[in-house]
Design a protein around this motif. Structure first.
Motif, mmCIF file in Angstrom:
data_model
loop_
_atom_site.group_PDB
_atom_site.id
_atom_site.type_symbol
_atom_site.label_atom_id
_atom_site.label_comp_id
_atom_site.label_asym_id
_atom_site.label_seq_id
_atom_site.Cartn_x
_atom_site.Cartn_y
_atom_site.Cartn_z
ATOM 1 N N PHE A 105 0.730 -1.203 0.252
ATOM 2 C CA PHE A 105 0.095 0.090 -0.032
ATOM 3 C C PHE A 105 0.865 1.239 0.030
ATOM 4 N N ALA A 106 2.191 1.117 -0.573
ATOM 5 C CA ALA A 106 2.892 2.351 -0.740
ATOM 6 C C ALA A 106 3.377 2.711 0.862
ATOM 7 N N MET A 107 3.467 1.866 1.810
ATOM 8 C CA MET A 107 3.886 2.480 2.962
ATOM 9 C C MET A 107 5.284 1.701 3.289
ATOM 10 N N GLY A 108 6.321 2.535 3.082
ATOM 11 C CA GLY A 108 7.471 2.255 3.241
ATOM 12 C C GLY A 108 8.799 3.042 2.409
ATOM 13 N N SER A 109 9.731 2.883 2.685
ATOM 14 C CA SER A 109 10.945 3.439 2.033
ATOM 15 C C SER A 109 12.215 2.535 1.482
ATOM 16 N N SER A 110 11.913 1.189 1.576
ATOM 17 C CA SER A 110 13.083 0.341 1.079
ATOM 18 C C SER A 110 12.818 -0.885 0.234
ATOM 19 N N GLY A 131 12.163 2.922 -1.482
ATOM 20 C CA GLY A 131 10.615 2.651 -1.844
ATOM 21 C C GLY A 131 9.862 3.673 -1.457
ATOM 22 N N SER A 132 8.638 3.559 -1.643
ATOM 23 C CA SER A 132 8.112 2.709 -1.812
ATOM 24 C C SER A 132 7.489 1.967 -3.281
ATOM 25 N N SER A 133 8.443 2.857 -4.292
ATOM 26 C CA SER A 133 7.950 2.473 -5.691
ATOM 27 C C SER A 133 9.270 1.748 -6.133
ATOM 28 N N SER A 151 4.092 6.128 -7.476
ATOM 29 C CA SER A 151 3.376 7.253 -6.956
ATOM 30 C C SER A 151 4.327 7.450 -5.733
ATOM 31 N N ASP A 152 4.015 8.811 -5.274
ATOM 32 C CA ASP A 152 4.963 9.499 -4.288
ATOM 33 C C ASP A 152 3.933 10.354 -3.348
ATOM 34 N N THR A 153 4.019 9.767 -1.952
ATOM 35 C CA THR A 153 3.068 10.259 -0.877
ATOM 36 C C THR A 153 4.084 10.964 0.112
ATOM 37 N N GLY A 154 5.251 10.459 0.166
ATOM 38 C CA GLY A 154 6.354 11.339 0.906
ATOM 39 C C GLY A 154 7.663 11.032 0.414
ATOM 40 N N GLY A 155 7.793 10.366 -0.916
ATOM 41 C CA GLY A 155 9.345 10.437 -1.356
ATOM 42 C C GLY A 155 9.269 9.067 -2.241
ATOM 43 N N SER A 156 8.336 8.364 -2.613
ATOM 44 C CA SER A 156 8.440 7.217 -2.821
ATOM 45 C C SER A 156 8.512 7.178 -4.284
ATOM 46 N N ILE A 157 8.559 8.084 -5.041
ATOM 47 C CA ILE A 157 9.367 8.202 -6.629
ATOM 48 C C ILE A 157 10.775 8.676 -6.258
ATOM 49 N N ALA A 183 -5.782 4.454 -3.246
ATOM 50 C CA ALA A 183 -5.502 5.736 -2.269
ATOM 51 C C ALA A 183 -4.635 5.068 -1.083
ATOM 52 N N TYR A 184 -3.574 6.003 -0.876
ATOM 53 C CA TYR A 184 -2.751 5.554 0.620
ATOM 54 C C TYR A 184 -3.241 6.877 1.448
ATOM 55 N N ALA A 185 -2.771 8.001 0.976
ATOM 56 C CA ALA A 185 -3.110 9.576 2.005
ATOM 57 C C ALA A 185 -3.293 10.349 0.637
ATOM 58 N N SER A 286 4.500 15.872 11.354
ATOM 59 C CA SER A 286 3.294 15.825 10.791
ATOM 60 C C SER A 286 2.789 14.847 9.948
ATOM 61 N N TYR A 287 3.833 14.532 9.005
ATOM 62 C CA TYR A 287 3.490 13.759 8.021
ATOM 63 C C TYR A 287 2.874 12.250 8.579
ATOM 64 N N TYR A 288 3.628 11.698 9.639
ATOM 65 C CA TYR A 288 3.333 10.428 10.306
ATOM 66 C C TYR A 288 2.119 10.516 11.083
ATOM 67 N N LEU A 289 1.382 11.815 11.085
ATOM 68 C CA LEU A 289 -0.001 11.614 11.848
ATOM 69 C C LEU A 289 -0.978 11.924 10.663
ATOM 70 N N ARG A 334 0.455 -0.975 11.631
ATOM 71 C CA ARG A 334 0.801 -0.041 12.501
ATOM 72 C C ARG A 334 0.137 1.296 11.927
ATOM 73 N N ARG A 335 0.243 1.476 10.821
ATOM 74 C CA ARG A 335 -0.393 2.991 10.407
ATOM 75 C C ARG A 335 -1.803 3.153 10.410
ATOM 76 N N ILE A 336 -2.599 1.779 10.457
ATOM 77 C CA ILE A 336 -3.938 1.925 10.606
ATOM 78 C C ILE A 336 -4.358 2.248 11.952
ATOM 79 N N ASN A 401 14.681 8.200 6.206
ATOM 80 C CA ASN A 401 15.143 8.177 4.729
ATOM 81 C C ASN A 401 14.429 9.086 3.835
ATOM 82 N N ASP A 402 13.206 9.642 4.454
ATOM 83 C CA ASP A 402 12.262 10.580 3.704
ATOM 84 C C ASP A 402 12.348 12.044 4.093
ATOM 85 N N ILE A 403 13.493 12.337 5.042
ATOM 86 C CA ILE A 403 13.320 13.625 5.467
ATOM 87 C C ILE A 403 13.530 14.831 4.566
HETATM 88 N N1 GLN Z 1 8.147 6.322 3.286
HETATM 89 C C1 GLN Z 1 6.925 7.027 3.291
HETATM 90 C C2 GLN Z 1 5.847 6.254 4.037
HETATM 91 O O1 GLN Z 1 6.255 5.185 4.309
HETATM 92 C C3 GLN Z 1 6.505 7.548 1.980
HETATM 93 C C4 GLN Z 1 5.871 6.487 1.191
HETATM 94 C C5 GLN Z 1 5.456 7.065 -0.185
HETATM 95 O O2 GLN Z 1 5.620 8.053 -0.558
HETATM 96 N N2 GLN Z 1 4.461 6.447 -0.567
HETATM 97 O O3 GLN Z 1 4.926 6.881 4.101
#
Ligand code: GLN
Length: 450
Positions: A105-110, A131-133, A151-157, A183-185, A286-289, A334-336, A401-403
């Motif tokens: 679901f695009a949650m991750g950075s590796s 990751g996530s792509s 797709s890029d939600t926080g850096g995933s591209i 949809a992720y976020a 803020s992103y991780y909320l 964990r995210r849910i 990793n996405d700072i």
């Molecule tokens: N690594 C971030 C996360 O896990 C960004 C992922 C993304 O951009 N889809 O949410």
């Protein structure tokens, strides 16, 4: 060269390399070849993507083909319709050869959060592709396809592009339709291209950008000619270096490569100055909320009734519980949980609302810098690709990793990662961040120094 020859070459490359790289969750060779053969009679007005083999991250809907989001909960799910980006690519004659691996679901950075198997970095198979792509980046880096979408939600591209030594662009929020993207976020997600060169990136962006009435957040603006922006001329371009991005935590090798980029850009006639984005330090928090809050709501639909997996239970609630416990991986759960907590009554004001306010401050920081600068430059990620397994036990280290990429999504603005050299034999990426809907300037500066 005919489309069918090109597509065959892509499929051969995939069979020769993907046992080691594992970029693909599904390869649709027969369908791709059949389609390519239909295209072999090339019309005079064929565009630049005609007959070109590409890959799609497995969170984009493709009619009749699987769309799993690399989750066990969607393991047997097939899409009922095409995402708008898929329709656009098909209309131009591009050929999808397969769907790529990703963090669930695009949650991750590796790439290690895939519910099926991790993808390996083609530069060094013991390392992550980012990751996530993950599969989209690795497939282009391994020469399996000529382009892919992520797709890029926080850096995933951008982050996997950086780790895999390819070009990755996250467009302005609203430039590319999200219709058919799982949809992720939703307020942060954007689809964008991975390619070997900036020129190719401009071509793919041109193909997928534009208003779509099926996505209510899609912007209704005229789309510029992105190839025309690649003039090679960046004389007088004003580049800001955010001091908050050049502090601790950055590898020395990354710092060196970025310093070289800055020198090259100055040589090409750009002016460089230090700027400040003071609220960036709150971006990760803020992103991780916000991202988990939106995810908890978006993922509520996977309940064992509507899609994919169902694990029978004693009654309805028990069936929901078993399905979601078995279908979702650890990070998704964990995210849910985080998101559901942040949205629950009594906590909403303290967490979600505050995070939204911080988001506004972060956007204002960028607006202020862009009053005097055309683009902002930073590394894409603080390090190069790390070893598989090295960070997978520690979510917070992984989040770091996405700072440098996350603030961009919070502000809704575009950014591109471009390969800028090697550190200990591994690719380093430089990130250019631009004003909303000014992808042209990003592509121009990236192309000028590439
Ligand atoms: N690594 C971030 C996360 O896990 C960004 C992922 C993304 O951009 N889809 O949410």
């Amino acid at each position: 060269i005919k489309p069918s020859e090109l597509v065959s070459a892509s499929l051969e490359r995939i069979s020769a390399t993907d046992e080691r790289v594992k970029a693909f969750l599904s390869v649709h060779g027969d369908e791709a070849l059949a389609r390519a053969k239909q295209l072999d009679d090339v019309p005079a007005d064929a565009g630049l993507l005609y007959g070109i083999p590409g890959a799609l991250k497995d969170n984009m809907s493709t009619k009749g083909l699987p769309t799993t989001c690399a989750s066990k909960i969607l393991a047997n799910y097939k899409s009922a319709y095409d995402a708008t980006v898929v329709t656009k690519l098909n209309d131009l004659g591009a050929v999808t050869v397969g769907k790529t691996n990703m963090d669930e679901f695009a949650m991750g950075s590796s790439g290690e959060n895939s519910g099926f198997f991790p993808t390996h970095n083609p530069w060094d198979l013991t390392r992550v592709p980012g990751g996530s792509s993950s599969g989209s980046a690795a497939s282009v880096a391994a020469g399996q396809v000529l382009f892919s979408l992520g797709s890029d939600t926080g850096g995933s591209i951008r982050q996997p592009a950086s780790y895999c030594g390819v070009v990755g662009l996250k467009p302005t929020y609203g430039l590319v339709s999200r219709f058919g993207l799982v949809a992720y976020a939703s307020s942060l997600d954007q689809i964008g291209p991975f390619t070997q060169t900036v020129e190719d990136n401009a071509i793919v962006l041109q193909a997928i950008a534009g208003h779509d009435k099926l996505d209510s957040t899609s912007a209704n603006l005229a789309i510029p000619d992105y190839l025309a922006a690649l003039t090679g001329d960046i004389k007088g371009l004003r580049i800001g270096l955010p001091k908050e991005y050049f502090g601790e935590g950055m590898d020395a090798g990354v710092r060196e490569q970025i310093a070289d980029v800055i020198k090259t850009l100055e040589r090409l006639g750009a002016t460089v100055g230090e700027v400040s984005l003071p609220n960036s330090k709150y971006a990760l928090a803020s992103y991780y909320l916000l991202a988990p809050a939106e995810a908890s709501s978006n993922l509520a639909r996977f309940d064992g009734v509507r899609y994919g997996l169902r694990v029978e239970g004693e009654n309805l609630i028990d069936m929901y519980k078993r399905t979601r416990a078995e279908g979702f991986g650890e990070e998704v759960q964990r995210r849910i949980m985080l998101g559901t907590y942040a949205l629950s009554s009594g906590y909403y004001d303290a967490y979600y609302l505050r995070a939204q306010k911080v988001r506004t401050l972060i956007k204002q920081d960028f607006d202020q810098v862009f009053e005097n600068y055309d683009v902002i430059l930073s590394p894409t990620a603080p390090t190069t690709a790390f070893e598989l397994g090295k960070k997978s036990d520690d979510p917070v280290t992984m989040y770091l990793n996405d700072i440098y990429t996350i603030p961009v999504n919070l502000a809704g603005i575009p950014a591109i990662s471009v390969p800028c050299g090697l550190s200990n034999g591994l690719p380093v990426g430089v990130q250019f961040i631009g004003k909303a809907f000014d992808e042209s300037t990003l592509l121009r500066v990236a192309h000028a120094f590439e």
